[in-house]
Design an enzyme around this catalytic site. Structure first.
Site, PDB file in Angstrom:
ATOM      1  N   GLU A 985     -22.401 -34.827 -47.662  1.00  9.35           N
ATOM      2  CA  GLU A 985     -22.638 -35.971 -48.529  1.00  9.35           C
ATOM      3  C   GLU A 985     -24.128 -36.310 -48.468  1.00  9.35           C
ATOM      4  OE1 GLU A 985     -20.620 -37.658 -50.565  1.00  9.35           O
ATOM      5  OE2 GLU A 985     -19.019 -36.247 -50.086  1.00  9.35           O
ATOM      6  N   SER A1003     -22.635 -26.016 -55.501  1.00 11.14           N
ATOM      7  CA  SER A1003     -22.022 -26.499 -54.255  1.00 11.14           C
ATOM      8  C   SER A1003     -21.757 -27.997 -54.346  1.00 11.14           C
ATOM      9  CB  SER A1003     -22.943 -26.207 -53.079  1.00 11.14           C
ATOM     10  OG  SER A1003     -24.141 -26.958 -53.203  1.00 11.14           O
ATOM     11  N   HIS A1004     -20.978 -28.514 -53.386  1.00  8.61           N
ATOM     12  CA  HIS A1004     -20.607 -29.933 -53.399  1.00  8.61           C
ATOM     13  C   HIS A1004     -21.842 -30.828 -53.371  1.00  8.61           C
ATOM     14  CE1 HIS A1004     -18.441 -33.629 -52.457  1.00  8.61           C
ATOM     15  NE2 HIS A1004     -19.356 -33.836 -51.530  1.00  8.61           N
ATOM     16  N   VAL A1005     -22.809 -30.509 -52.491  1.00 12.07           N
ATOM     17  CA  VAL A1005     -23.979 -31.372 -52.370  1.00 12.07           C
ATOM     18  C   VAL A1005     -24.822 -31.330 -53.646  1.00 12.07           C
ATOM     19  CG1 VAL A1005     -25.515 -29.657 -51.300  1.00 12.07           C
ATOM     20  CG2 VAL A1005     -25.810 -32.083 -50.781  1.00 12.07           C
TER      21      VAL A1005
END
Length: 1399
Positions: A985, A1003-1005
């Protein structure tokens, strides 16, 4: 060519003594048992008939009879005589065996193991009764009053042994008594001396013909034994004839020419039956020496450059990975109890208000001295404490320069102080504390900073205690930045082994012999402890090699005994190397710290040859005599440096500054020379007449020193394996001593090529030769060999030389083009792969570089872009290797270093120095040199901008983004993070994240950054990154474009202006609607609605029948919302429900550890029978396989996967995300989408609007090999990325090639995907926060992109990428909005597994 021989030759000719029963045993002194030398080629042939001699009865001092009988023995050689057997005291057997040869041997075996048995003996010469004292005596023999010799027996098992060698042919008998010194008891023969008659020299038939080549070899051996003297032509001829006579004697005793040749050339047929080196006696090993003529072998290369052989690199792959237990999961044994002094130190540091300036502990036998120094307001305070039991007087002074003793001012003297001759004696006082045992202390406070240190020694009664024969010294001026840590609990280490090492260190400090023998004794224990056991041995040996531990503590030991101990240790490591390939990398590193050893004779030559040098060059006094005494007492690796310093001094025409420079550059100071037990106090002083002779003899001597102390020294290692030949010494010309059998054809010429080029400035031919030599040697290192450790030391030397050659060749690369640098990288990578146990990733990197070179030579457009991906992967491989070293070695370094009192700086950098010493450091340097060249060629720039947002904020530098992800910054913050994995996060208050790491654009970030309008970019330029890190705490403005970031320092007013101009609107209020169980445990895709499942399931259901026919959609069913809550409410799960309520309450109260406990508790749920039946029915109706049809265990796997999906609601990242946007976590509900897994060849993610530029006319996609988890999860490396214009879908443009080392593949299976009611909630975007879990574990496969058609086949690549782009365009048109799409390709067919609106 060198005259030095590493493995010693037979000092007594080539006769084989009789084999005793004590074969394969070593005594406590690590000296091999006398007598056995291996299985004779003569087998069990019996020479002559049994002889019987009776009549004599012996009486001991106690009056007991000693029976004597001469018996027939099994003759192992025609040269052996009979064995005489005695019985002492009725239960002690004494055997005496005489072997006749040029040098006659008397082997004595006694069935008695007293530590104090002595042979009191002399010789009978010329029939005189008075004992003569032979000059040739066993080790540790002393002259007893000039009337006899006394030699201690050597213990082994239950017996004691001794060997006498008689080379004086005037001696015809020996007489002896046996004396047990501790019991003051004599053993005699009927009240008289034991007398053993020796065989006299036979008449030689001079008509017996001996081949000249055998005479030459025998003469060489005699020359070697006699110290390699310079012979006159007359002496040379004389030696030749003596050698001929010796061989004729052998033939007179029945030996044939073939027998002699077999002995000298080792052509007997018993090699396979010979026992392994482990436990083999010295004599046994001596018989295995080889002497041969240098073979003439065909060269397969020119003298300027070798022709490297073509090899299949896949055959170099090793996958030997030791089972490794995560240190965090190791449940340590009971923590070691802190010592009294450690407890005192903790209490003292807590009591002191002034921070500790420096802290040092001096380890002594059974006790220690602690010194704390603190500084405040111009005052220096010294606190000394010790746990000595006896009363201590501190004899101390002060110094303004190191080494001096100055009277302290009288007004600072502590109580109980008495000034004495330039120093002060202070009686230590007992501290009044609640400690287990008393602590004696001393305190001193000094005003000002005129004094720099405090020398001291301790006085206990009439004993003076010093620091390894030097004064103790407390340095006031040098701050100990890393104050020594406590030992800790030893997690992540083989703690029991390290504790034992720490206990034995005081014994190990006595000498190298002691240390190596202790290490040899610990090899089996290390093996039982596995990888961490050998990590502990490596740490210990490395601390020794870097002089962090005492090398010798007032103990006189012979060089031969050191090399015997080295040989024993390396022999034990060799045995492990053969049987346990997963430990080979660690074993290689251990051996490189130890040196080669060599059964004793090489070590003995260290002492012998220095005497020859002194005598031949008339330099018997001064520094040379002091060095001789040091060598005689305890040789060490320092001697290699001293020898080099002397040669440099002589070469410089006796410039003394050159002598000191060589010493100092290698860590030897004047103080160190003085600290030796036999100190070197003088400087060398030679004349010009001595120059040539000294350079010649010291050069030869250097090889002997390196043979013992520098196992990785190239020349000595080559000579040790190839044998030693001398091309300029009469009958020694062309004679090869002790070569290793089975070396590849042409190998001597290859090694000769290496030696001829080893100092050339153009290092490329040398590197090729070194690597070709390593490749040729490699097959021999993978199997058992009687000389394996010598081959290993050769390989270590070749490896080391590659590293030094690369460092020397950096200058060549200053103006080199990319082709040259890539070639050098491939050479270093090859070297690293050849030294690694688990090298599959390294081999595929190497293949990648070779493919990049072929693209360059073929002038392919994308060669630089592809080479950049290989470069990135190579960096990841280096990073992975460094991290593995860190987790294996550093815990042991910290624990053992603390136990042994090693300085904290040496502990802190331990693993770093290990890495820097290897090829990985050279590879990293070359990669960094090439990176900007590739970026410029491929037009990549210095940045990849993932989220281009202009921001202003204060810079903060962190190591990992993960460590601050839950932090809240109270002002706009630009985070410069060394590591970003992709799953983190972004913390509140952060306006930008800049990193050298390479998370995927999808990617998530990356998604979080774009959603939160946060600047996110990767910096490829190390100089720019360093500049940003140097701005820590400063206010910066970032202005990114799609390919660059412009930054500048600004003042606070600009931040306030920016804040007022861009006042942020309050985020919209978001909320969740809690879903209820609707009475259904499972539903088909036709039943997917907003009330039952999340957006992930609904979107898949919507696509069915609407996408083009060439796009596959996997069949799906789901466990709808509310099923989880229904299962918890079942009576069978009451205990789980109650525990969850308790844990949730703890979580609400701030106990974050409760999250992990909640996830574990959820896994305890029991499936209601109704759920099982309904899910089974629904899956079968949808033509999906039911796991239970394969057995109950398969259903249990499926049920466990479902529970893991539900439990992921309490993932740390997911939980804190809901808290951040003030969502009620209890309202978040989880459906489970069930799909059949497609075992993908490739997986992809599509964004139908380019996320980096926001260009809606452009599709952006990323592709990985295998399953998509490596793309959306935190797997290192980059995927293949490309863009396509929507008006030209058949022309994809590759932006980057893949660098991910790992691909995931799976059998036919089922995957259970999380599908929450927050999946695509505006303002939250819960996609990717929760887990999708396959029923079966994926297989991790190391990827070889050089065989992947997506990389190597341009037409295949174009088709696949175009299909992906067309699918994305079709789905976007279907929904009418930009989409985020996931899919796979299997056998050329494309499947879409989910889609959602792009945010």
């Amino acid at each position: 060519m060198s005259n030095s021989v590493v493995h010693h030759l037979l000092n007594r000719g080539f006769t084989r003594p009789v084999s005793f029963e004590h074969r394969n045993k070593l005594n406590s002194s690590c000296l091999p048992a006398v007598g056995k030398i291996g299985k004779s080629s003569l087998g069990t042939q019996l020479y002559g008939r049994g002889l019987k001699k009776t009549g004599r009865r012996l009486i001991t001092e106690t009056g007991r009879p000693v029976s004597f009988v001469t018996r027939a023995v099994l003759a192992m050689d025609p040269a052996s005589q009979t064995v005489e057997k005695f019985n002492l005291d009725g239960n002690i057997d004494l055997l005496v065996e005489v072997t006749s040869a040029t040098v006659r041997e008397v082997n004595i075996q006694l069935a008695h193991t007293s530590d104090s048995l002595l042979l009191h003996w002399g010789a009978i010469r010329d029939n005189k009764e008075k004992w003569a004292l032979p000059s040739r005596c066993p080790d540790r023999t002393i002259n007893y009053k000039n009337r006899a010799l006394r030699t201690p027996f050597v213990k082994s098992g239950g017996n004691s042994y001794l060997k006498l060698e008689i080379d004086d042919h005037a001696i015809h008998a020996i007489e002896f008594l046996i004396f047990d010194e501790s019991r003051n008891k004599w053993y005699k023969s009927n009240g008289q001396n034991f007398r053993i008659n020796l065989p006299t020299e036979r008449n030689v038939d001079h008509n017996v013909s001996v081949p000249e080549d055998l005479v030459q070899i025998q003469a060489y051996l005699r020359w070697e034994r006699n110290g390699k003297q310079n012979y006159s032509p007359e002496k040379e001829k004389e030696e030749y004839e003596v050698a001929r006579t010796e061989l004729r004697e052998e033939m007179m005793r029945g030996a044939s020419v073939e027998d002699l040749r077999a002995k000298l050339l080792k052509k007997d047929n018993n090699t396979s039956d010979s026992p392994k080196s482990k436990g083999t006696s010295s004599s046994e090993q001596e018989s295995q020496k080889k002497v041969s003529k240098q073979p003439k072998q065909k060269q397969y290369f020119s003298t300027e450059k070798i022709q490297r052989k073509a090899r299949d690199l896949n055959k170099l792959i090793c996958k030997h990975v030791a089972d490794f237990v995560d240190p965090k999961s190791i449940s340590s044994t009971e923590p070691r109890a802190l010592t009294t002094l450690e407890l005192y130190a903790i209490a003292k540091e807590e009591q002191e208000t002034t921070p500790v300036f420096s802290k040092k502990t001096f380890k002594l036998e059974g006790s220690a001295i602690l010194v704390l120094v603190s500084k405040l307001s111009g005052k220096t305070k010294i606190h000394l404490a010790t746990d000595f039991k006896e009363p201590i007087t501190l004899h101390w002074a002060l110094s303004q320069n190191g080494g001096e003793w100055l009277d302290p001012p009288s007004d600072i003297l502590p109580p109980k102080s008495l000034p004495v001759r330039g120093a002060v004696d202070t009686q230590l006082t007992i501290a009044s504390t609640d400690l287990p045992s008393p602590v004696q202390t001393f305190e001193l406070e000094i005003e000002g900073d005129s004094y720099k240190g405090m020398p001291f020694v301790l006085n206990v009664g009439e004993r003076w205690i010093k620091n390894n024969d030097s004064d103790f010294y407390v340095d006031f001026a040098k701050e100990e930045k890393h104050v020594q840590k406590d030992h800790g609990d030893g997690k992540g280490t083989a703690k029991n082994l390290l504790d034992k090492i720490a206990d034995l260190e005081s014994e190990a400090q006595k000498s190298f012999m002691h240390r190596f023998n202790i290490a040899a004794d610990l090899v089996d224990e290390a093996k039982n402890a596995g990888q961490l056991g050998f990590a502990g041995i490596l740490v210990w040996m490395r601390f020794m090699a870097t002089r962090q531990l005492v090398w010798n503590k007032s103990y006189n030991v012979k060089p031969r005994e050191i090399s015997q101990a080295q040989d024993r240790l390396t022999g034990g490591l060799q045995d492990v190397y053969v049987s346990y390939p997963e430990y080979r990398e660690l074993l290689r590193m251990i051996m490189s710290t130890v040196g080669r050893g060599g059964e004793g004779d090489v070590g003995q030559r260290i002492r012998d040859e220095i005497l020859v040098i002194q005598s031949k060059n008339n330099c018997k006094g001064g520094m040379m005599e002091q060095w001789h005494q040091k060598l005689h007492n305890n040789t060490s690796p320092d001697d290699v440096i001293i020898c080099q310093a002397l040669m440099d001094y002589i070469k410089s025409d006796f410039d003394m500054s050159v002598y000191w420079k060589t010493l100092n550059d290698n860590g030897i100071t004047k103080e160190r020379l003085l600290s030796y037990d036999r100190a070197i106090r003088s400087e060398p002083g030679f004349s010009s007449e001595q120059k040539d002779g000294l350079l010649r003899d010291l050069g030869h001597y250097m090889r002997t020193l390196k043979a013992v102390h520098s196992g990785a020294d190239l020349e000595s290692a080559i000579q040790n394996c190839m044998g030693y030949q001398d091309n300029a010494r009469g009958f020694m010309v062309g004679v090869q001593i002790n070569p290793i059998s089975g070396l590849p054809s042409g190998y001597p010429d290859l090694l000769r090529f290496v030696l001829e080029h080893v100092e050339e400035n153009n290092v490329e031919p040398l590197l090729e030769g070194l690597l070709e030599a390593r490749q040729e040697l490699r097959p021999l290192l993978l199997k058992s060999h009687d000389r394996l450790k010598d081959l290993l030391f050769l390989d270590l030397a070749l490896d080391s030389t590659v590293r030094t050659a690369i460092e020397r060749g950096y200058e060549q690369l200053n103006d080199a083009g990319p082709e040259k640098i890539m070639y050098f990288i491939s050479l270093v990578l090859e070297n690293l792969a050849l030294s690694s146990d688990d090298n599959e990733d390294l081999i595929y990197c190497l293949k990648g570089w070779q493919f990049a070179l072929s693209m360059f030579k073929s002038k392919k457009d994308h060669w630089a872009l592809y080479a950049k991906s290989v470069l990135d992967r190579s960096r990841l491989a280096l990073q992975s290797k460094a991290e593995r070293y860190l987790e294996i070695l550093q815990p042991s370094a910290e624990y053992l270093g603390s136990c042994l009192g090693v300085e904290q700086w040496a502990i802190s950098i331990f693993t770093e120095e290990i890495i820097r010493a290897g090829s990985a450091a050279a590879l990293s340097s070359l990669v960094n040199r090439l990176d900007p060249v590739l970026r410029q060629t491929a037009n990549l720039g210095s940045w990849q901008v993932i989220s281009p947002v202009e921001v202003v904020g204060y810079v903060i530098v962190v190591d990992e983004l993960l460590t601050v992800q839950n932090k809240t910054y109270d002002r706009h913050t630009i985070i410069v993070a060394n590591r970003v994995r992709g799953e983190e996060e972004i913390p509140d208050g952060a306006v930008a994240v800049l990193t050298p790491d390479m998370p995927d654009v999808l990617s998530h970030v990356s998604v979080r950054a774009r959603n939160g309008k946060i600047c996110f970019a990767t910096c490829f330029d190390s100089d720019i990154l360093s500049d940003l890190q140097a701005m820590d705490g400063k206010l910066l403005s970032l202005k990114p474009t799609s390919a660059d970031v412009v930054y500048s320092e600004v003042n606070d007013s600009e931040l306030s202006n920016l804040s007022s101009d861009n006042s942020e609107e309050a985020p919209p209020s978001i909320s969740l609607v809690k879903k209820q169980f609707v009475g259904r445990y499972a539903i088909s895709s036709e039943e997917f609605t907003n009330d039952l499942v999340g957006a992930k399931s609904r979107n898949i259901g919507y696509l069915k029948g609407k996408v083009p026919s060439w796009v596959g959609i996997p069949t799906s069913v789901a466990l709808p919302f509310g099923v989880f809550e229904k299962v918890i409410s079942e009576k069978a799960n009451q205990a789980v429900s109650e525990k969850l309520q308790v844990l949730k309450k703890s979580l609400d109260e701030g106990d974050q550890d409760a999250l992990g406990e909640i996830r574990k508790t959820v896994l305890g749920l029991v499936a209601p029978p109704e759920l099982v039946e309904e899910l089974k029915s629904t899956m079968k109706k949808s033509d999906m396989p039911w796991p239970g049809d394969e057995g109950e265990q398969r259903w249990e796997q499926a049920w466990a996967a479902i529970k893991k999906v539900w439990a992921s609601k309490w993932n740390e990242r997911a939980y804190f995300s809901t808290k951040k946007v003030k969502l009620d976590h209890d309202y978040l509900c989880m459906a489970v989408l069930v799909q059949e897994v497609i075992n993908a060849d490739y997986a992809f993610v599509i964004h139908t609007t380019n996320p980096s530029s926001g260009d809606s006319s452009e599709i952006y996609a990323e592709v990985v090999k295998g399953l998509g988890e490596t793309l959306v999860g935190a797997y290192p490396g980059r995927s293949l990325s490309f863009i396509t214009k929507k008006n030209n879908l058949d022309s994809p443009l590759v932006l980057g090639y893949p660098s991910k080392p790992i691909g995931l593949f799976i059998r036919r299976s089922i995957i259970f995907r999380s599908d929450s009611n927050g999946e695509d909630l505006e303002g939250y975007a819960g996609a990717g926060l929760y887990d999708s879990v396959p029923m079966d574990e994926e297989d991790k496969v190391v990827l070889d992109y050089t065989t992947d058609p997506l990389i190597t086949d341009e037409s295949f690549q174009k088709k696949i990428l175009s299909d992906i782009a067309r699918a994305g365009d079709a789905i976007e048109k279907l929904y009418g909005t930009a989409q985020d799409i996931e899919g796979v390709i299997r056998d050329g067919k494309l499947y879409v597994v989910q889609t959602r609106p792009q945010v």
